[in-house]
Design a protein around this motif. Structure first.
Motif, short mmCIF file in Angstrom:
data_model
loop_
_atom_site.label_atom_id
_atom_site.label_comp_id
_atom_site.label_asym_id
_atom_site.label_seq_id
_atom_site.Cartn_x
_atom_site.Cartn_y
_atom_site.Cartn_z
N VAL A 82 -4.97 -5.81 -6.19
CA VAL A 82 -3.58 -5.77 -6.39
C VAL A 82 -2.86 -5.13 -5.03
CG1 VAL A 82 -1.43 -4.78 -7.52
CG2 VAL A 82 -3.39 -5.46 -8.89
N SER A 83 -2.24 -6.19 -4.49
CA SER A 83 -1.34 -5.88 -3.30
C SER A 83 -0.07 -5.35 -3.47
CB SER A 83 -1.09 -7.24 -2.37
OG SER A 83 -2.35 -7.89 -2.07
N ALA A 84 0.74 -5.83 -4.19
CA ALA A 84 2.18 -5.29 -4.51
C ALA A 84 2.64 -5.80 -5.98
CB ALA A 84 2.94 -5.58 -3.45
N HIS A 85 3.52 -5.32 -6.26
CA HIS A 85 4.31 -5.84 -7.46
C HIS A 85 5.92 -5.56 -7.48
CE1 HIS A 85 4.21 -1.52 -8.70
NE2 HIS A 85 5.07 -1.76 -9.35
N ARG A 86 6.43 -6.51 -7.89
CA ARG A 86 8.20 -6.70 -7.59
C ARG A 86 8.68 -7.28 -8.78
NH1 ARG A 86 8.51 -11.91 -6.09
NH2 ARG A 86 6.74 -12.85 -5.39
N VAL A 101 7.39 -9.32 -14.19
CA VAL A 101 6.98 -8.40 -13.10
C VAL A 101 5.98 -9.29 -12.43
CG1 VAL A 101 5.50 -6.42 -12.24
CG2 VAL A 101 7.07 -6.28 -14.62
N ILE A 102 6.16 -9.47 -10.92
CA ILE A 102 5.46 -10.39 -10.14
C ILE A 102 4.36 -9.56 -9.68
CG2 ILE A 102 5.47 -12.04 -8.08
CD1 ILE A 102 7.01 -12.86 -10.98
N VAL A 103 3.17 -9.82 -9.55
CA VAL A 103 2.03 -9.23 -9.02
C VAL A 103 1.49 -10.07 -7.99
CG1 VAL A 103 -0.10 -7.78 -9.60
CG2 VAL A 103 1.94 -7.99 -11.39
N ASP A 104 1.21 -9.58 -6.85
CA ASP A 104 0.53 -10.08 -5.63
C ASP A 104 -0.65 -9.70 -5.72
OD1 ASP A 104 2.88 -11.68 -4.83
OD2 ASP A 104 3.45 -9.87 -3.81
#
Length: 135
Positions: A82-86, A101-104
């Protein structure tokens, strides 16, 4: 003229049966323990909607439209970073619910973007953290 009517009615019945089967599959899959609605976006700009299920160290994702019983994509916990969430950006709000929630992520080195509900995101992070430490 009667043959055309018969063929049209048969085609309509087949279409209704297929639609009913797709909806029945979705309802069944969402009722299975560990199932969550999840959208996936890989290289393209289009979101693909489906249902994900946690099965051991795998997150199995099934397209929402279809009759298949095999997962369309399998995300292995050991290959998932998991790189980031936004929160969704304005252009994504047309395709996703506001509470998503968007999870990169990166899966085996390839970028993958997931969209989950807030509660599903909490469960996803717990599932990621439940992996045994490397080494």
């Amino acid at each position: 003229m009667h043959v055309v009517d018969f063929v049209a009615v048969c085609a309509a019945v087949v279409a209704l049966v297929v639609c009913a089967a797709v909806l029945a599959r979705q309802r069944y899959m969402l009722r299975v323990m560990g199932a969550i609605p999840m959208a996936v976006r890989t290289g393209s700009d289009r979101w693909q909607y489906g249902i994900a299920r946690y099965v051991g160290a795998d997150l199995r994702w099934y397209r929402s439209l279809g009759l298949g019983t095999r997962p369309s994509r399998v995300l292995r916990r050991s290959e998932l970073q998991v790189s980031a969430h936004r929160t969704p950006q304005s252009d994504e709000l047309r395709s996703l619910p506001a509470g998503a929630v968007i999870v990169d992520c990166r899966v085996a080195g390839r970028p993958v973007v997931l969209a989950l509900g807030e509660n599903a995101f909490t469960g996803f992070i717990s599932w990621i953290e439940a992996s045994s430490p490397a080494g």
